[in-house]
Design a protein around this motif. Structure first.
Motif, mmCIF file in Angstrom:
data_model
loop_
_atom_site.group_PDB
_atom_site.id
_atom_site.type_symbol
_atom_site.label_atom_id
_atom_site.label_comp_id
_atom_site.label_asym_id
_atom_site.label_seq_id
_atom_site.Cartn_x
_atom_site.Cartn_y
_atom_site.Cartn_z
ATOM 1 N N SER A 127 -41.806 10.399 -61.570
ATOM 2 C CA SER A 127 -41.227 11.370 -63.104
ATOM 3 C C SER A 127 -42.287 10.724 -63.968
ATOM 4 N N PRO A 128 -42.112 11.197 -65.155
ATOM 5 C CA PRO A 128 -42.923 10.177 -66.553
ATOM 6 C C PRO A 128 -42.057 9.460 -67.137
ATOM 7 N N GLU A 129 -40.453 10.015 -66.496
ATOM 8 C CA GLU A 129 -39.952 8.581 -66.857
ATOM 9 C C GLU A 129 -39.741 7.365 -65.857
ATOM 10 N N THR A 130 -39.587 7.979 -64.955
ATOM 11 C CA THR A 130 -39.594 6.461 -64.319
ATOM 12 C C THR A 130 -41.111 5.307 -64.146
ATOM 13 N N LEU A 131 -41.951 6.151 -64.603
ATOM 14 C CA LEU A 131 -43.347 5.838 -64.454
ATOM 15 C C LEU A 131 -43.518 4.248 -66.325
ATOM 16 N N GLU A 132 -42.771 4.884 -66.566
ATOM 17 C CA GLU A 132 -42.488 3.480 -67.458
ATOM 18 C C GLU A 132 -41.488 2.385 -67.024
ATOM 19 N N TYR A 133 -40.759 2.067 -65.920
ATOM 20 C CA TYR A 133 -40.431 1.141 -65.396
ATOM 21 C C TYR A 133 -41.514 0.744 -63.845
ATOM 22 N N THR A 134 -42.536 1.720 -63.889
ATOM 23 C CA THR A 134 -42.965 1.145 -63.058
ATOM 24 C C THR A 134 -44.774 0.015 -62.970
ATOM 25 N N LEU A 228 -28.194 26.320 -50.748
ATOM 26 C CA LEU A 228 -29.071 26.796 -52.408
ATOM 27 C C LEU A 228 -29.440 27.854 -51.999
ATOM 28 N N TYR A 229 -29.209 28.573 -50.951
ATOM 29 C CA TYR A 229 -29.684 29.562 -51.005
ATOM 30 C C TYR A 229 -28.886 31.078 -51.129
ATOM 31 N N SER A 230 -28.191 30.731 -50.851
ATOM 32 C CA SER A 230 -26.845 31.504 -50.742
ATOM 33 C C SER A 230 -25.643 31.200 -51.881
ATOM 34 N N SER A 231 -26.259 30.512 -52.864
ATOM 35 C CA SER A 231 -25.150 30.043 -54.027
ATOM 36 C C SER A 231 -25.820 30.878 -54.791
ATOM 37 N N ASP A 232 -25.561 31.042 -56.338
ATOM 38 C CA ASP A 232 -25.290 31.465 -57.797
ATOM 39 C C ASP A 232 -25.221 31.027 -58.356
ATOM 40 N N LEU A 233 -25.423 30.127 -58.525
ATOM 41 C CA LEU A 233 -26.231 28.396 -58.733
ATOM 42 C C LEU A 233 -25.463 27.517 -58.689
ATOM 43 N N GLN A 234 -26.965 26.649 -59.487
ATOM 44 C CA GLN A 234 -26.908 25.337 -58.618
ATOM 45 C C GLN A 234 -26.547 23.437 -59.985
ATOM 46 N N ILE A 235 -25.917 22.816 -60.330
ATOM 47 C CA ILE A 235 -25.258 22.322 -60.615
ATOM 48 C C ILE A 235 -25.562 20.896 -60.735
ATOM 49 N N ILE A 236 -26.453 20.332 -61.350
ATOM 50 C CA ILE A 236 -26.873 18.583 -61.042
ATOM 51 C C ILE A 236 -26.436 17.916 -62.550
ATOM 52 N N SER A 237 -25.749 17.165 -62.409
ATOM 53 C CA SER A 237 -25.079 16.738 -63.403
ATOM 54 C C SER A 237 -24.989 15.223 -63.513
ATOM 55 N N SER A 238 -25.806 14.828 -62.730
ATOM 56 C CA SER A 238 -26.403 13.199 -62.434
ATOM 57 C C SER A 238 -26.886 12.990 -64.235
ATOM 58 N N LEU A 239 -26.460 11.404 -63.914
ATOM 59 C CA LEU A 239 -25.657 10.334 -65.277
ATOM 60 C C LEU A 239 -28.031 9.754 -65.113
ATOM 61 N N GLU A 240 -27.940 9.863 -64.320
ATOM 62 C CA GLU A 240 -29.330 9.188 -64.042
ATOM 63 C C GLU A 240 -30.132 9.543 -62.913
ATOM 64 N N GLU A 241 -31.810 9.826 -62.898
ATOM 65 C CA GLU A 241 -32.436 9.957 -62.086
ATOM 66 C C GLU A 241 -34.150 9.894 -62.207
ATOM 67 N N GLY A 242 -35.148 9.803 -61.226
ATOM 68 C CA GLY A 242 -36.211 10.057 -61.657
ATOM 69 C C GLY A 242 -36.801 11.197 -61.212
ATOM 70 N N LEU A 243 -37.109 11.573 -60.193
ATOM 71 C CA LEU A 243 -36.673 12.773 -59.725
ATOM 72 C C LEU A 243 -36.109 13.673 -59.128
ATOM 73 N N SER A 244 -35.518 14.128 -59.563
ATOM 74 C CA SER A 244 -33.985 15.070 -58.453
ATOM 75 C C SER A 244 -34.833 15.644 -57.281
ATOM 76 N N LEU A 245 -34.926 15.343 -56.230
ATOM 77 C CA LEU A 245 -35.098 16.059 -54.843
ATOM 78 C C LEU A 245 -33.797 17.390 -54.710
ATOM 79 N N ALA A 246 -32.964 17.222 -55.115
ATOM 80 C CA ALA A 246 -32.885 19.085 -54.676
ATOM 81 C C ALA A 246 -32.529 19.508 -56.228
ATOM 82 N N LEU A 247 -33.297 19.170 -57.083
ATOM 83 C CA LEU A 247 -33.679 20.198 -57.887
ATOM 84 C C LEU A 247 -35.167 20.234 -57.446
ATOM 85 N N ILE A 248 -35.780 19.943 -57.183
ATOM 86 C CA ILE A 248 -37.080 20.764 -56.406
ATOM 87 C C ILE A 248 -36.266 21.822 -54.560
ATOM 88 N N GLU A 249 -35.105 20.918 -54.737
ATOM 89 C CA GLU A 249 -35.201 22.679 -53.640
ATOM 90 C C GLU A 249 -34.116 23.217 -54.202
#
Length: 331
Positions: A127-134, A228-249
């Protein structure tokens, strides 16, 4: 091309899934080896050669490094791709015993600075943010991708069905999410998919807030796409992420997502889909966002359809192609 991936196995979570999917995809046209532990074998296809390897050994032990060098000599890969800084150190130190050096690619999966990541010949940020630490010799951005699988509707009982996916760790903010759920003004069912060290603590929190009939810790599942397909809403409550695979899914399979305003969530999803949680652990704001989504659900689904229209940007095929092109610059 002969490609060697390395994976320090802890448990099957985001980094492990990225590595496995990448190995499986690359093995279609290239010779693939993976140094990891036997636990990961069920997730690999038959084309990937798994070599049982213990990265918990002392990476400064000359005998261990010499034996590792012998293994590298036997495999003779064109490229080594590491998914963890400790693996990268082992691969770097072992090459002292080799006459010909093998280029090393390292993937930075989260926005944390690791000084010895600089040993990599090429650093890849997710992710762009992670690139700053690469901080490798050369660095570039390749976003994570997923392998699409046709989902099955799990036919959950009628309710506002919500889902969160991730390791049960403090950094995922599930405690904040559960506290926020105790404050919403609608009926719901929340399923949290994943395993981790905070399981007992979260179970106690759910019990203390009298949410045991509304919040379920499902554990690890192999069919996250179906949930994911069977749910109405996905929630990502992370305090820190690179690029969340859960978000992409979620972009591939979900109906709508809201996520904490960290990493590049706002750029990917749009301002309407993010909430501020990072600095203050603001359960009130998350509860308000959940109420807003519930009250205006169809509007959020319609808006999210524009995000889903770009899902092919996050395919495993595109990700693998980008990595293969990057490998070629080092060979």
């Amino acid at each position: 091309m002969k490609i060697l991936h390395t994976l320090h196995w802890i448990q099957f979570a985001g980094t492990e899934k990225v590595c496995v999917d990448l190995c499986n995809e690359m093995s279609n046209d290239h010779q693939l080896y993976l140094l990891s532990q036997e636990n990961i074998r069920p997730y690999l296809n038959d084309k990937v050669e798994l070599i049982d390897f213990n990265f918990d050994k002392n990476r400064y032990n000359p005998l261990f490094l010499y034996q590792t060098a012998q293994l590298l000599e036997k495999i003779s890969p064109d490229i080594i791709h590491c998914h963890n800084t400790k693996e990268l150190e082992v691969m770097k130190y072992a090459q002292v015993f080799l006459s010909k050096k093998i280029p090393i690619v390292g993937t930075r999966h989260n926005p944390i600075l690791k000084k010895k990541f600089s040993y990599a010949d090429l650093g890849v940020a997710v992710s762009p943010e992670t690139l700053e630490y690469t901080n490798a010799k050369t660095n570039l951005l390749i976003t994570n991708g997923v392998k699409y699988k046709n989902p099955t509707d799990l036919s959950f009982p009628p309710s506002f069905n919500m889902i969160a996916v991730g390791r049960l760790a403090k950094v995922k903010g599930f405690d904040v999410l559960i506290k926020a759920l105790s404050k919403v003004d609608f009926d719901f069912k929340m399923r949290i998919i994943g395993e981790g060290e905070l399981k007992k603590e979260l179970e106690d929190l759910i019990q203390s807030l009298d949410l045991q009939n509304k919040v379920e810790l499902v554990g690890f599942v192999k069919n996250v796409n179906d949930y994911l397909y069977s749910s109405d809403l996905q929630i990502i409550s992370s305090l820190e992420e690179g690029l969340s695979l859960a978000l992409i899914e979620g972009i591939f399979y979900g109906k709508a997502i809201i996520a904490s305003d960290i990493a590049n969530h706002k750029e990917l999803l749009g301002e309407r889909f993010v909430f501020d949680i990072e600095k203050s652990n603001n359960t009130e704001q998350l509860a308000q966002k959940l109420n807003e989504v519930h009250e205006n659900y169809q509007e959020f689904v319609d808006l999210f359809s524009h995000v889903k229209a770009r899902k092919e940007d996050f395919s495993i095929e595109k990700m693998a192609e980008s990595y293969l092109e990057a490998y070629q610059t080092l060979i």
